[in-house]
Write a protein that holds these residues in place. Structure first.
Motif, mmCIF file in Angstrom:
data_model
loop_
_atom_site.group_PDB
_atom_site.id
_atom_site.type_symbol
_atom_site.label_atom_id
_atom_site.label_comp_id
_atom_site.label_asym_id
_atom_site.label_seq_id
_atom_site.Cartn_x
_atom_site.Cartn_y
_atom_site.Cartn_z
ATOM 1 N N ARG A 160 -0.267 -6.186 8.206
ATOM 2 C CA ARG A 160 -0.117 -4.914 7.492
ATOM 3 C C ARG A 160 0.858 -5.060 6.320
ATOM 4 O O ARG A 160 0.595 -4.552 5.216
ATOM 5 N N ARG A 161 1.971 -5.740 6.523
ATOM 6 C CA ARG A 161 2.942 -5.939 5.431
ATOM 7 C C ARG A 161 2.333 -6.747 4.297
ATOM 8 O O ARG A 161 2.529 -6.418 3.119
ATOM 9 N N ARG A 162 1.623 -7.791 4.634
ATOM 10 C CA ARG A 162 1.023 -8.652 3.599
ATOM 11 C C ARG A 162 0.045 -7.868 2.735
ATOM 12 O O ARG A 162 -0.006 -8.051 1.509
ATOM 13 N N LEU A 163 -0.737 -7.006 3.340
ATOM 14 C CA LEU A 163 -1.733 -6.256 2.585
ATOM 15 C C LEU A 163 -1.075 -5.249 1.655
ATOM 16 O O LEU A 163 -1.508 -5.072 0.512
ATOM 17 N N VAL A 164 -0.031 -4.592 2.121
ATOM 18 C CA VAL A 164 0.712 -3.677 1.249
ATOM 19 C C VAL A 164 1.308 -4.441 0.071
ATOM 20 O O VAL A 164 1.241 -3.986 -1.088
ATOM 21 N N ASP A 165 1.865 -5.602 0.338
ATOM 22 C CA ASP A 165 2.453 -6.408 -0.737
ATOM 23 C C ASP A 165 1.397 -6.813 -1.762
ATOM 24 O O ASP A 165 1.669 -6.832 -2.975
ATOM 25 N N LEU A 166 0.185 -7.156 -1.301
ATOM 26 C CA LEU A 166 -0.886 -7.544 -2.226
ATOM 27 C C LEU A 166 -1.230 -6.419 -3.194
ATOM 28 O O LEU A 166 -1.634 -6.677 -4.329
ATOM 29 N N ALA A 167 -1.068 -5.178 -2.750
ATOM 30 C CA ALA A 167 -1.379 -4.027 -3.598
ATOM 31 C C ALA A 167 -0.169 -3.522 -4.377
ATOM 32 O O ALA A 167 -0.267 -2.517 -5.076
ATOM 33 N N GLY A 168 0.968 -4.212 -4.255
ATOM 34 C CA GLY A 168 2.174 -3.767 -4.957
ATOM 35 C C GLY A 168 2.732 -2.475 -4.414
ATOM 36 O O GLY A 168 3.417 -1.738 -5.129
ATOM 37 N N GLY A 202 7.361 0.047 -0.255
ATOM 38 C CA GLY A 202 8.237 1.190 -0.450
ATOM 39 C C GLY A 202 7.522 2.492 -0.740
ATOM 40 O O GLY A 202 8.136 3.563 -0.659
ATOM 41 N N THR A 203 6.245 2.432 -1.095
ATOM 42 C CA THR A 203 5.496 3.657 -1.402
ATOM 43 C C THR A 203 4.239 3.811 -0.542
ATOM 44 O O THR A 203 3.835 4.932 -0.250
ATOM 45 N N HIS A 204 3.626 2.709 -0.169
ATOM 46 C CA HIS A 204 2.343 2.735 0.527
ATOM 47 C C HIS A 204 2.448 2.054 1.888
ATOM 48 O O HIS A 204 3.338 1.221 2.110
ATOM 49 N N VAL A 205 1.532 2.403 2.771
ATOM 50 C CA VAL A 205 1.439 1.785 4.088
ATOM 51 C C VAL A 205 0.004 1.328 4.300
ATOM 52 O O VAL A 205 -0.927 1.830 3.644
ATOM 53 N N CYS A 206 -0.172 0.385 5.214
ATOM 54 C CA CYS A 206 -1.507 -0.116 5.539
ATOM 55 C C CYS A 206 -1.906 0.372 6.920
ATOM 56 O O CYS A 206 -1.167 0.185 7.888
ATOM 57 N N VAL A 207 -3.078 0.971 7.003
ATOM 58 C CA VAL A 207 -3.617 1.421 8.283
ATOM 59 C C VAL A 207 -4.956 0.711 8.504
ATOM 60 O O VAL A 207 -5.943 1.011 7.828
ATOM 61 N N PRO A 208 -5.005 -0.245 9.422
ATOM 62 C CA PRO A 208 -6.267 -0.911 9.723
ATOM 63 C C PRO A 208 -7.108 -0.080 10.686
ATOM 64 O O PRO A 208 -6.592 0.784 11.404
ATOM 65 N N ILE A 209 -8.412 -0.363 10.697
ATOM 66 C CA ILE A 209 -9.323 0.375 11.570
ATOM 67 C C ILE A 209 -10.469 -0.533 11.975
ATOM 68 O O ILE A 209 -10.915 -1.391 11.196
ATOM 69 N N GLU A 228 -11.532 -13.535 2.648
ATOM 70 C CA GLU A 228 -12.182 -14.637 3.362
ATOM 71 C C GLU A 228 -11.863 -14.689 4.851
ATOM 72 O O GLU A 228 -11.725 -15.758 5.440
ATOM 73 N N GLY A 229 -11.772 -13.503 5.461
ATOM 74 C CA GLY A 229 -11.738 -13.430 6.906
ATOM 75 C C GLY A 229 -13.142 -13.208 7.444
ATOM 76 O O GLY A 229 -14.136 -13.417 6.747
ATOM 77 N N VAL A 230 -13.220 -12.780 8.711
ATOM 78 C CA VAL A 230 -14.519 -12.522 9.328
ATOM 79 C C VAL A 230 -14.719 -11.015 9.465
ATOM 80 O O VAL A 230 -13.759 -10.246 9.412
ATOM 81 N N PRO A 231 -15.961 -10.559 9.645
ATOM 82 C CA PRO A 231 -16.219 -9.113 9.717
ATOM 83 C C PRO A 231 -15.646 -8.485 10.986
ATOM 84 O O PRO A 231 -15.465 -9.155 12.007
ATOM 85 N N GLY A 232 -15.408 -7.185 10.912
ATOM 86 C CA GLY A 232 -15.016 -6.449 12.100
ATOM 87 C C GLY A 232 -13.827 -5.524 11.934
ATOM 88 O O GLY A 232 -13.520 -4.752 12.836
ATOM 89 N N MET A 233 -13.166 -5.588 10.774
ATOM 90 C CA MET A 233 -12.006 -4.731 10.547
ATOM 91 C C MET A 233 -11.965 -4.281 9.098
ATOM 92 O O MET A 233 -12.129 -5.077 8.178
ATOM 93 N N GLY A 234 -11.749 -2.985 8.894
ATOM 94 C CA GLY A 234 -11.439 -2.452 7.575
ATOM 95 C C GLY A 234 -9.974 -2.060 7.545
ATOM 96 O O GLY A 234 -9.290 -2.052 8.577
ATOM 97 N N PHE A 235 -9.488 -1.755 6.372
ATOM 98 C CA PHE A 235 -8.115 -1.262 6.258
ATOM 99 C C PHE A 235 -8.009 -0.363 5.041
ATOM 100 O O PHE A 235 -8.800 -0.466 4.096
ATOM 101 N N VAL A 236 -7.039 0.550 5.112
ATOM 102 C CA VAL A 236 -6.777 1.457 3.997
ATOM 103 C C VAL A 236 -5.300 1.362 3.663
ATOM 104 O O VAL A 236 -4.444 1.465 4.548
ATOM 105 N N ILE A 237 -5.004 1.136 2.409
ATOM 106 C CA ILE A 237 -3.630 1.117 1.907
ATOM 107 C C ILE A 237 -3.385 2.469 1.254
ATOM 108 O O ILE A 237 -4.070 2.833 0.288
ATOM 109 N N ILE A 238 -2.440 3.241 1.808
ATOM 110 C CA ILE A 238 -2.303 4.660 1.482
ATOM 111 C C ILE A 238 -0.870 4.978 1.066
ATOM 112 O O ILE A 238 0.092 4.482 1.674
#
Length: 377
Positions: A45-53, A56-63, A198-208
């Motif tokens: 989750r931290r890595r994905l937020v960092d990728l989007a810059g 401190g403002t956004h969080v990642c919620v996987p689903i 380049e992972g495998v299918p089965g999970m989405g995520f939203v950076i909000i």
């Protein structure tokens, strides 16, 4: 390695070819309440937020689920009952957002352009000025129906200037094309584990944006798709509410490590751009024509017109390439008879050149003299 001793190379928009080390990461079992797995989930989750810059403002919620699950969860959670969505459509994935609204009963309106035409930011600004009921705008960054790249920075600027909220379907581009919230303001973006990361299918995520998520409590009409509830659970104890796709997540953590080692977005994007260049140059040398001009072409997937040669039959072409170890993608356009070849996944110049050689051999086998399409009237 012979064509029969390995999996085929997937020249598709996903699922796609993954590295051996990503596959190997799935060879172990993890408990969903285990401390080690909880740490992996938090790191992801931290890595994905960092990728989007978004630190401190956004969080990642996987689903759990495909990318469409993430897009539907994003809309269902962030669009309030009295909200109205402006959907920007130039392909199947924009139309899918409208269909999500139909199912959920959300109020929405659309701006639609042909599949080979980017969305016009000035039209977005005009629509927002005309309709004060619009609260949110949904845009697709790269529409894989055709491979067209929409002008997201300009769209985001128009939405921000009008004081509205931008929701982005970044499914096909996140991790390879720049999308930094510090330059392109958005409330949320949806993506998935199995595209440019380049992972495998089965999970989405939203950076909000966290403030937007906090304000969204109670919006979602679905328990499974309630990102606010999912986020609250993860913030409380680091755990998913319901059984997580554990093997997908562990493989994705490995994929993110490899993404970082390649140079992040810049490095991954550079490899894909080179793949795209080699592919287009090679196909044009055989007479094929791309749907899009180079200035509109994203280095994700390329749409080619069908050849006019009467000896060309797409099913035969597809099956022959598959027999040679390369899987391509049928067309999805209404504006032109076409097929698509992807540039993403664990592929490089060697694999793209191998695919081009397979195309040459297949055309010769079919007796097709040129990949040229019919001339426009």
């Amino acid at each position: 390695m012979t064509e029969h001793s390995r999996d085929p190379w997937l020249l598709t928009p996903g699922p796609l070819t993954t590295s051996a080390t990503v596959k190997q990461a799935m060879l172990h079992d993890w408990g969903s309440r285990d401390h080690d797995f909880i740490a992996i989930n938090a790191r992801m989750r931290r890595r994905l937020v960092d990728l989007a810059g978004g630190e401190g403002t956004h969080v990642c919620v996987p689903i759990q689920g495909s990318g469409t699950f993430a897009v539907e969860a994003m809309i269902s959670t962030l669009l309030p009952a009295d909200g109205k969505l402006l959907v920007l459509i130039n392909g199947a994935y924009g139309k899918r957002i409208a269909k999500i609204c139909d199912y959920a009963g959300h109020a929405y309106t659309v701006i639609e352009t042909p599949e080979d035409t980017p969305i016009d930011p000035t039209a977005v600004a005009a629509a927002l000025a005309r309709d004060s009921a619009i609260t949110h705008v949904a845009a697709v960054q790269c529409e894989t129906t055709s491979g067209v790249l929409n002008p997201l920075p300009e769209i985001a600027a128009a939405v921000a200037a009008a004081g509205r909220h931008l929701l982005v379907d970044a499914m096909s581009a996140f991790g390879a094309l720049p999308l930094d919230v510090r330059q392109v303001p958005f409330d949320a973006l949806a993506a998935s584990s199995n595209k440019c990361l380049e992972g495998v299918p089965g999970m989405g995520f939203v950076i909000i944006r966290q403030a937007a998520l906090e304000a969204a409590k109670g919006n979602a009409p679905s328990l499974s798709l309630d990102l606010h509830d999912q986020w609250q659970s993860m913030e409380k104890n680091g755990q998913w509410r319901f059984t997580p796709p554990i093997h997908v997540i562990v493989a994705f953590d490995q994929a993110l490590t490899e993404h970082e080692a390649e140079g992040g977005v810049a490095g991954r994007g550079a490899r894909y751009r080179e793949n795209c260049r080699i592919l287009i140059d090679g196909m044009r040398a055989m007479g094929f024509e791309t749907l899009l001009p180079d200035r509109l072409q994203a280095p994700i997937i390329v749409t080619f017109h069908m050849p006019v040669d009467p000896q060309f039959h797409f099913e035969t072409f597809y099956d022959s390439l598959r027999g040679r170890g390369y899987v391509i993608y049928p067309g999805k356009l209404t504006v032109a008879d076409s097929f698509r070849i992807g540039c993403i996944g664990r592929l490089g110049a060697t694999e793209i050149r191998g695919a081009l050689e397979a195309v040459r051999a297949t055309l010769a086998e079919m007796g097709v003299k040129s990949g040229a399409p019919a001339k426009a009237a």
